[in-house]
Design an enzyme around this catalytic site. Structure first.
Site, PDB file in Angstrom:
ATOM      1  N   TYR A  56      49.656  33.960  39.236  1.00 54.69           N
ATOM      2  CA  TYR A  56      49.856  35.208  38.500  1.00 54.69           C
ATOM      3  C   TYR A  56      48.537  35.934  38.223  1.00 54.69           C
ATOM      4  CZ  TYR A  56      51.248  38.546  34.958  1.00 54.69           C
ATOM      5  OH  TYR A  56      51.472  39.712  34.276  1.00 54.69           O
TER       6      TYR A  56
ATOM      7  N   TRP B 194      46.582  40.263  38.050  1.00 50.55           N
ATOM      8  CA  TRP B 194      46.583  41.668  38.467  1.00 50.55           C
ATOM      9  C   TRP B 194      45.757  41.919  39.719  1.00 50.55           C
ATOM     10  CZ3 TRP B 194      47.452  46.817  36.049  1.00 50.55           C
ATOM     11  CH2 TRP B 194      48.575  46.808  35.218  1.00 50.55           C
TER      12      TRP B 194
HETATM   13  N1  LIG Z   1      46.449  36.681  23.859  1.00 51.32           N
HETATM   14  C1  LIG Z   1      46.948  37.443  24.823  1.00 51.32           C
HETATM   15  N2  LIG Z   1      46.891  37.026  26.091  1.00 51.32           N
HETATM   16  C2  LIG Z   1      47.382  37.782  27.076  1.00 51.32           C
HETATM   17  C3  LIG Z   1      47.988  39.025  26.794  1.00 51.32           C
HETATM   18  C4  LIG Z   1      48.056  39.452  25.441  1.00 51.32           C
HETATM   19  O1  LIG Z   1      48.596  40.521  25.119  1.00 51.32           O
HETATM   20  N3  LIG Z   1      47.504  38.647  24.484  1.00 51.32           N
HETATM   21  N4  LIG Z   1      48.493  39.787  27.813  1.00 51.32           N
HETATM   22  C5  LIG Z   1      48.923  39.073  29.008  1.00 51.32           C
HETATM   23  C6  LIG Z   1      49.224  40.005  30.083  1.00 51.32           C
HETATM   24  S1  LIG Z   1      50.428  41.164  29.741  1.00 51.32           S
HETATM   25  C7  LIG Z   1      48.652  39.929  31.307  1.00 51.32           C
HETATM   26  S2  LIG Z   1      49.213  40.966  32.532  1.00 51.32           S
HETATM   27  C8  LIG Z   1      47.621  38.913  31.609  1.00 51.32           C
HETATM   28  C9  LIG Z   1      46.534  39.426  32.564  1.00 51.32           C
HETATM   29  O2  LIG Z   1      45.867  38.348  33.114  1.00 51.32           O
HETATM   30  P1  LIG Z   1      45.235  38.399  34.591  1.00 51.32           P
HETATM   31  O3  LIG Z   1      45.983  39.350  35.447  1.00 51.32           O
HETATM   32  O4  LIG Z   1      45.058  37.019  35.063  1.00 51.32           O
HETATM   33  O5  LIG Z   1      43.813  39.028  34.255  1.00 51.32           O
HETATM   34  P2  LIG Z   1      42.729  39.688  35.207  1.00 51.32           P
HETATM   35  O6  LIG Z   1      41.443  39.609  34.455  1.00 51.32           O
HETATM   36  O7  LIG Z   1      43.174  41.026  35.639  1.00 51.32           O
HETATM   37  O8  LIG Z   1      42.661  38.678  36.432  1.00 51.32           O
HETATM   38  C10 LIG Z   1      42.607  39.090  37.741  1.00 51.32           C
HETATM   39  C11 LIG Z   1      41.562  38.256  38.477  1.00 51.32           C
HETATM   40  O9  LIG Z   1      41.630  38.570  39.862  1.00 51.32           O
HETATM   41  C12 LIG Z   1      40.300  38.743  40.358  1.00 51.32           C
HETATM   42  N5  LIG Z   1      40.380  39.622  41.549  1.00 51.32           N
HETATM   43  C13 LIG Z   1      40.302  40.968  41.590  1.00 51.32           C
HETATM   44  N6  LIG Z   1      40.436  41.403  42.851  1.00 51.32           N
HETATM   45  C14 LIG Z   1      40.598  40.308  43.624  1.00 51.32           C
HETATM   46  C15 LIG Z   1      40.774  40.113  45.033  1.00 51.32           C
HETATM   47  O10 LIG Z   1      40.850  41.048  45.817  1.00 51.32           O
HETATM   48  N7  LIG Z   1      40.910  38.834  45.470  1.00 51.32           N
HETATM   49  C16 LIG Z   1      40.847  37.764  44.624  1.00 51.32           C
HETATM   50  N8  LIG Z   1      40.982  36.560  45.152  1.00 51.32           N
HETATM   51  N9  LIG Z   1      40.680  37.925  43.291  1.00 51.32           N
HETATM   52  C17 LIG Z   1      40.565  39.167  42.801  1.00 51.32           C
HETATM   53  C18 LIG Z   1      39.534  39.328  39.201  1.00 51.32           C
HETATM   54  O11 LIG Z   1      38.149  39.138  39.356  1.00 51.32           O
HETATM   55  C19 LIG Z   1      40.156  38.563  38.021  1.00 51.32           C
HETATM   56  O12 LIG Z   1      39.445  37.380  37.766  1.00 51.32           O
HETATM   57  O13 LIG Z   1      47.025  38.475  30.392  1.00 51.32           O
HETATM   58  C20 LIG Z   1      47.980  37.974  29.477  1.00 51.32           C
HETATM   59  N10 LIG Z   1      47.303  37.348  28.371  1.00 51.32           N
HETATM   60  N1  LIG Z   2      42.710  49.457  28.894  1.00 56.29           N
HETATM   61  C1  LIG Z   2      43.641  48.563  29.247  1.00 56.29           C
HETATM   62  N2  LIG Z   2      44.941  48.945  29.305  1.00 56.29           N
HETATM   63  C2  LIG Z   2      45.887  48.031  29.631  1.00 56.29           C
HETATM   64  C3  LIG Z   2      45.562  46.698  29.972  1.00 56.29           C
HETATM   65  C4  LIG Z   2      44.183  46.332  29.896  1.00 56.29           C
HETATM   66  O1  LIG Z   2      43.811  45.161  30.152  1.00 56.29           O
HETATM   67  N3  LIG Z   2      43.263  47.279  29.541  1.00 56.29           N
HETATM   68  N4  LIG Z   2      46.545  45.820  30.335  1.00 56.29           N
HETATM   69  C5  LIG Z   2      47.841  46.352  30.787  1.00 56.29           C
HETATM   70  C6  LIG Z   2      48.907  45.360  30.748  1.00 56.29           C
HETATM   71  S1  LIG Z   2      48.894  44.115  31.903  1.00 56.29           S
HETATM   72  C7  LIG Z   2      49.961  45.424  29.895  1.00 56.29           C
HETATM   73  S2  LIG Z   2      51.212  44.272  29.998  1.00 56.29           S
HETATM   74  C8  LIG Z   2      50.057  46.471  28.876  1.00 56.29           C
HETATM   75  C9  LIG Z   2      50.484  45.904  27.530  1.00 56.29           C
HETATM   76  O2  LIG Z   2      50.930  46.903  26.705  1.00 56.29           O
HETATM   77  P1  LIG Z   2      51.399  46.537  25.221  1.00 56.29           P
HETATM   78  O3  LIG Z   2      52.134  45.264  25.228  1.00 56.29           O
HETATM   79  O4  LIG Z   2      52.064  47.722  24.653  1.00 56.29           O
HETATM   80  O5  LIG Z   2      49.979  46.411  24.530  1.00 56.29           O
HETATM   81  P2  LIG Z   2      49.207  45.429  23.553  1.00 56.29           P
HETATM   82  O6  LIG Z   2      47.817  45.970  23.624  1.00 56.29           O
HETATM   83  O7  LIG Z   2      49.448  44.005  23.863  1.00 56.29           O
HETATM   84  O8  LIG Z   2      49.833  45.688  22.137  1.00 56.29           O
HETATM   85  C10 LIG Z   2      49.926  46.978  21.572  1.00 56.29           C
HETATM   86  C11 LIG Z   2      49.926  46.879  20.076  1.00 56.29           C
HETATM   87  O9  LIG Z   2      51.089  46.216  19.580  1.00 56.29           O
HETATM   88  C12 LIG Z   2      50.826  45.883  18.232  1.00 56.29           C
HETATM   89  N5  LIG Z   2      51.666  44.755  17.866  1.00 56.29           N
HETATM   90  C13 LIG Z   2      51.448  43.438  18.082  1.00 56.29           C
HETATM   91  N6  LIG Z   2      52.471  42.711  17.574  1.00 56.29           N
HETATM   92  C14 LIG Z   2      53.337  43.599  17.026  1.00 56.29           C
HETATM   93  C15 LIG Z   2      54.583  43.477  16.343  1.00 56.29           C
HETATM   94  O10 LIG Z   2      55.125  42.385  16.137  1.00 56.29           O
HETATM   95  N7  LIG Z   2      55.187  44.617  15.938  1.00 56.29           N
HETATM   96  C16 LIG Z   2      54.639  45.851  16.147  1.00 56.29           C
HETATM   97  N8  LIG Z   2      55.317  46.911  15.734  1.00 56.29           N
HETATM   98  N9  LIG Z   2      53.458  45.985  16.766  1.00 56.29           N
HETATM   99  C17 LIG Z   2      52.830  44.886  17.207  1.00 56.29           C
HETATM  100  C18 LIG Z   2      49.347  45.570  18.143  1.00 56.29           C
HETATM  101  O11 LIG Z   2      48.781  46.246  17.035  1.00 56.29           O
HETATM  102  C19 LIG Z   2      48.807  46.040  19.483  1.00 56.29           C
HETATM  103  O12 LIG Z   2      47.624  46.796  19.360  1.00 56.29           O
HETATM  104  O13 LIG Z   2      48.812  47.131  28.733  1.00 56.29           O
HETATM  105  C20 LIG Z   2      48.270  47.561  29.975  1.00 56.29           C
HETATM  106  N10 LIG Z   2      47.172  48.460  29.682  1.00 56.29           N
HETATM  107 MO   LIG Z   3      50.511  42.640  31.522  1.00 58.13          MO
END
Ligand SMILES: Nc1nc2c(c(=O)[nH]1)N[C@H]1C(S)=C(S)[C@@H](COP(=O)(O)OP(=O)(O)OC[C@H]3O[C@@H](n4cnc5c(=O)[nH]c(N)nc54)[C@H](O)[C@@H]3O)O[C@H]1N2
Ligand SMILES: Nc1nc2c(c(=O)[nH]1)N[C@H]1C(S)=C(S)[C@@H](COP(=O)(O)OP(=O)(O)OC[C@H]3O[C@@H](n4cnc5c(=O)[nH]c(N)nc54)[C@H](O)[C@@H]3O)O[C@H]1N2
Ligand SMILES: [Mo]
Length: 752
Positions: free
Chosen positions: A115, A117
């Site tokens: 998993y 991005w």
């Molecule tokens: N506490 C907490 N944890 C969270 C979340 C949260 O809200 N709170 N959000 C979660 C969510 S929604 C998500 S989507 C995840 C995101 O978690 P990830 O998608 O695992 O995070 P990235 O840092 O985007 O990891 C992508 C990796 O791919 C590498 N990469 C980029 N391009 C390439 C390529 O072309 N080839 C290869 N082999 N590698 C490449 C990058 O260097 C990077 O290390 O995190 C989750 N974790």
């Molecule tokens: N710049 C930037 N943008 C991103 C990403 C990134 O890495 N960087 N990651 C992308 C990815 S993979 C995803 S999945 C999306 C995630 O998008 P979201 O899930 O919408 O984003 P988060 O930043 O996890 O959370 C948004 C806010 O929810 C609030 N929150 C947390 N818990 C609760 C709750 O129980 N109730 C309420 N009402 N609010 C709560 C927190 O204050 C937090 O700031 O963002 C995407 N956008």
């Molecule tokens: Mo995500």
């Protein structure tokens, strides 16, 4: 079109998950990036790119961990040194290991969920490549769902009878429709232009902030951000501070007001929904003696009863759109606010009306709210996976720790596979997974871990074989996203850094050693694949009436805007259902919106019963004690995409540890000044952070963004500030098994 300023200096455009930008190169180096002229609000994430691409934390050579190489050690991951090897030797070793595991234990001992991005660009999409490769050698254990919306993907089809991603990406109101029709926008968890900077595959015109400017200027439109942080919605929105994880209680109280004040749309419920009569006795307290009134909800969610009543009345009297951030379901019992928001919207009776009803994930990514004609194609065929085993994506540590043990998911029971080899390309689990100290323990179980990565991330450092991958700037690709209306030829801007190879070439090298080169490559090189994928896309777009330039023309032009913005929005499945509930019946057992689900009820899950209920999570302010009195939310970082390019950002003086936002009252009680170094801890782990005091966060709540690279294991305090040393690693429920990242209580102390 590329501009050549001098033979040495060129300016070309490329695309990324956070948008398009111009890249200035001088010889072999990226020296600068500049905004893309068509983008009204370009992302600053790009600023760090030149430093990151040439950063010393790039993986320069294929590397094998010494302890593993010499004696197949599994205990030193993350603390061992690496031996650089020539490509041929490293590929031989990796291929032999894949072969050994599949012959000894079968392909069901290989975990290739991988998993993450990765990067934008359709062909060099690392996950597609690793999946295609593993399929070519007999398959792998896969994962399904996402950390973003895994829980919603399980629950929402029961309610609306549609794939959640189809609902989110294909059937929601556009910003234009909201602007024209919505009078009250009730945003649970806000809508944050900070998060809309990114969208999977790219977002070229960043529009979210611009639409909010227009909403604010619209006479009589009310914008209500409900959640722990004012900053979750643009300045100028009303803020209703709410304790994290209590949204369901608030939604129930809003529903109670509607029901007891005669504001429920009974005709809508009768015609379009099923099960209200099973839910109503719970709402009114007839089944459990607790009416879900505003007076009941107020102490749970921290919103006073009068405010709840006023909001409910306003929602009933005006065209109201309820939006729910993805964050709400990234928490224990995340199914409940999602389902309850649909029940509340059904009671308001506006589902299927322009600008009314309920929407999910607005602002989470930049593509949601764009009204575009959909075009398919441009995806690499991943082949067929003969191994039938797939796990819910966020259950990785459970899987590694509990081989052959049963788990539940959405009505079925399965056994976790017994994994011997893990292959990761394009993700960083030691950034993204919850309770990293637990993952660290789980990570000692597999015999071999192979990672393709451009950088020495926390995950690469914990692998046995690390194969250096190129970044998108070092290879040619096609940039295109379903939620965007641009098409890019992504040029090779610089040669590969160090000895980096494209994931495709790495896998082709392994495929050759494993006797499946032809199956994997189909005889094509990169250029051959780009032309092949492109011509398929061009044909299918042409059939849909959209003219796309020839491959060589696009290469020459660098980018084009596609004519796929319709004059009026296409009707959504919900508006068609509203017009004709029999002819366009929903794909639920009843053909209607399910407020009570016989199917879910039949699963017999106490943690997700037959209708939405208030189920407090194990950690939230209602369960806080002295050892961990503060609720930690861990939002997405504003200055980057997850953990990508983190090493270069971390170089800035004072940038690490990461910033922890806390209320001045909580800081004062602990003697913490603005900018002070603090230690954030609970029974799972600890990290350092830098306190930033702000009245924009509810007292009792602290926010630490994700993305810092988890430091060395064994250190009991992560020095960089990765919140996942603190978060809880349990499934949202037996139904959804999503990530519970937002469920965590912590304590914060000043560090001397
Ligand atoms: N506490 C907490 N944890 C969270 C979340 C949260 O809200 N709170 N959000 C979660 C969510 S929604 C998500 S989507 C995840 C995101 O978690 P990830 O998608 O695992 O995070 P990235 O840092 O985007 O990891 C992508 C990796 O791919 C590498 N990469 C980029 N391009 C390439 C390529 O072309 N080839 C290869 N082999 N590698 C490449 C990058 O260097 C990077 O290390 O995190 C989750 N974790
Ligand atoms: N710049 C930037 N943008 C991103 C990403 C990134 O890495 N960087 N990651 C992308 C990815 S993979 C995803 S999945 C999306 C995630 O998008 P979201 O899930 O919408 O984003 P988060 O930043 O996890 O959370 C948004 C806010 O929810 C609030 N929150 C947390 N818990 C609760 C709750 O129980 N109730 C309420 N009402 N609010 C709560 C927190 O204050 C937090 O700031 O963002 C995407 N956008
Ligand atoms: Mo995500």
């Amino acid at each position: 079109m590329s501009r050549t300023e001098t033979p040495e200096r060129q300016i070309r455009v490329t695309s990324s998950h956070w948008g398009a930008f111009e890249v200035v190169t001088e010889g072999d180096r990226i020296v600068e990036t500049r905004p893309f002229a068509q983008d009204p609000a370009p992302s600053r994430i790009t600023d760090i790119l030149p430093a990151a691409v040439h950063h010393h934390s790039r993986v320069h050579r294929p590397s094998v961990r010494r302890g593993w190489l010499e004696r197949r050690d599994r205990s030193l991951r993350g603390r061992d040194e690496f031996v650089a090897l020539p490509w041929d030797e490293a590929l031989d070793i990796a291929a032999q290991e894949l072969d050994r595991v599949r012959k000894t234990h079968g392909n069901e001992a290989i975990f290739g969920g991988s998993y993450g991005w990765a990067s934008a660009g359709r062909f060099h999409h690392a996950l597609s490549q690793v999946h295609r490769f593993l399929n070519s050698i007999g398959g792998y254990v896969a994962s399904f769902g996402s950390y973003s919306t895994g829980c919603a993907q399980a629950i929402m089809p029961h309610v609306f009878g549609v794939n959640f991603l189809k609902y989110s990406y294909g059937s929601q109101h556009s910003w234009r429709t909201i602007h024209e029709n919505t009078e009250t926008l009730v945003m649970f968890g806000g809508i944050n232009p900070k998060n809309s900077q990114v969208s999977m595959g790219g977002v070229t015109e960043h529009e979210t902030g611009g639409w909010f400017d227009r909403f604010m200027h619209k006479e009589g439109m009310r914008l209500v951000n409900i959640g722990p942080q004012r900053t979750d919605a643009p300045d100028g929105c009303e803020w209703l501070p709410l304790r994290p994880a209590s949204d369901t209680a608030l939604m129930l109280a809003l529903a109670w007001v509607l029901e007891t004040e005669g504001l429920t749309d009974r005709a809508f419920l009768a015609r379009y929904t099923t099960g209200f009569e099973r839910f109503r006795p719970y709402l009114l307290g007839e089944t459990d003696g607790t009416p879900k009134s505003p007076d009941w909800a107020a102490p749970l969610c921290g919103v006073d009863a009068g405010t709840i009543r006023d909001l409910a009345r306003r929602m009933a009297q005006t065209r109201t759109l309820i939006t729910v951030a993805w964050s709400l379901q990234r928490a224990e019992h995340g199914e409940q606010p999602y389902w309850m928001s649909a029940v509340l919207a059904a009671m308001l009776g506006q589902i299927g009306l322009p600008g009314g009803g309920v929407g999910y994930g607005y602002g989470a990514i930049g593509g949601i709210g764009k009204s575009l004609k959909r075009l398919s194609g441009l995806a690499l065929d991943q082949g067929r996976n003969p191994v039938g085993q797939v796990i819910p994506v966020a259950r990785i540590a459970d899987m590694l720790l509990n081989p052959v043990q049963p788990y539940d998911y959405n009505g079925r029971r399965a056994l976790y596979p017994d994994i011997r080899l893990v292959y990761w390309a394009g993700g960083n689990p030691f950034h993204h997974h919850q309770d990293l100290n637990r993952l660290h323990e789980a990570w000692t179980r597999p015999e071999t871990i192979i990672v393709n990565e451009p950088w020495w991330t926390a995950t690469a450092k914990r692998a046995d074989i690390v194969l250096p991958a190129t970044t998108p700037y070092e290879r040619e690709d096609i940039g295109r996203a379903n939620l965007d209306d641009y098409l890019f030829f992504m040029p090779r801007l610089i040669p590969p850094v160090g000895e980096a190879r494209n994931d495709y070439d790495i896998f082709a090298g392994l495929a050759e050693r494993l006797g499946v080169h032809e199956a994997y490559t189909e005889g094509r090189d990169v250029e051959g694949w780009l032309r092949h994928l492109y011509s398929g896309f061009r044909e299918s777009a042409g059939a849909a009436g959209v003219h796309i330039p020839e491959f060589d023309t696009l290469r020459e032009r660098n980018w084009v805007q596609l004519p796929i913005r319709p004059e009026v929005d296409a009707p959504s499945f919900l508006s068609r259902f509203r017009d004709d509930p029999l002819g366009h019946a929903l794909d639920t057992p009843s053909g209607r919106i399910e407020l009570f689900s016989e199917t879910i009820d039949g699963f017999g899950y106490a943690d997700c019963p037959g209708h939405p209920v208030w189920l407090p999570p194990s950690e939230w302010l209602g369960a806080a004690d002295e050892s961990a009195p503060l609720h930690l939310v861990s939002p997405q970082p504003g200055d980057k995409l997850h953990s990508q390019m983190e090493a270069a950002l971390a170089d800035t003086e004072g940038a690490r540890p990461e910033t922890l936002v806390m209320n001045p009252a909580d800081a004062r009680a602990r003697g913490i000044d603005d900018g002070a170094l603090v230690r954030v801890h609970n029974r799972r782990g600890a990290c350092l952070a830098r306190a930033a005091l702000s009245a924009d966060i509810l007292p009792g709540v602290v926010a630490l963004p994700t993305g810092a690279w988890y430091g060395d294991p064994g250190e009991n305090t992560d020095a960089n500030g990765n919140p996942n040393v603190l978060t809880l690693d349990v499934g949202t429920s037996r139904l959804g098994q999503g990530s519970s990242a937002h469920t965590a209580l912590v304590e914060v102390r000043a560090v001397e």
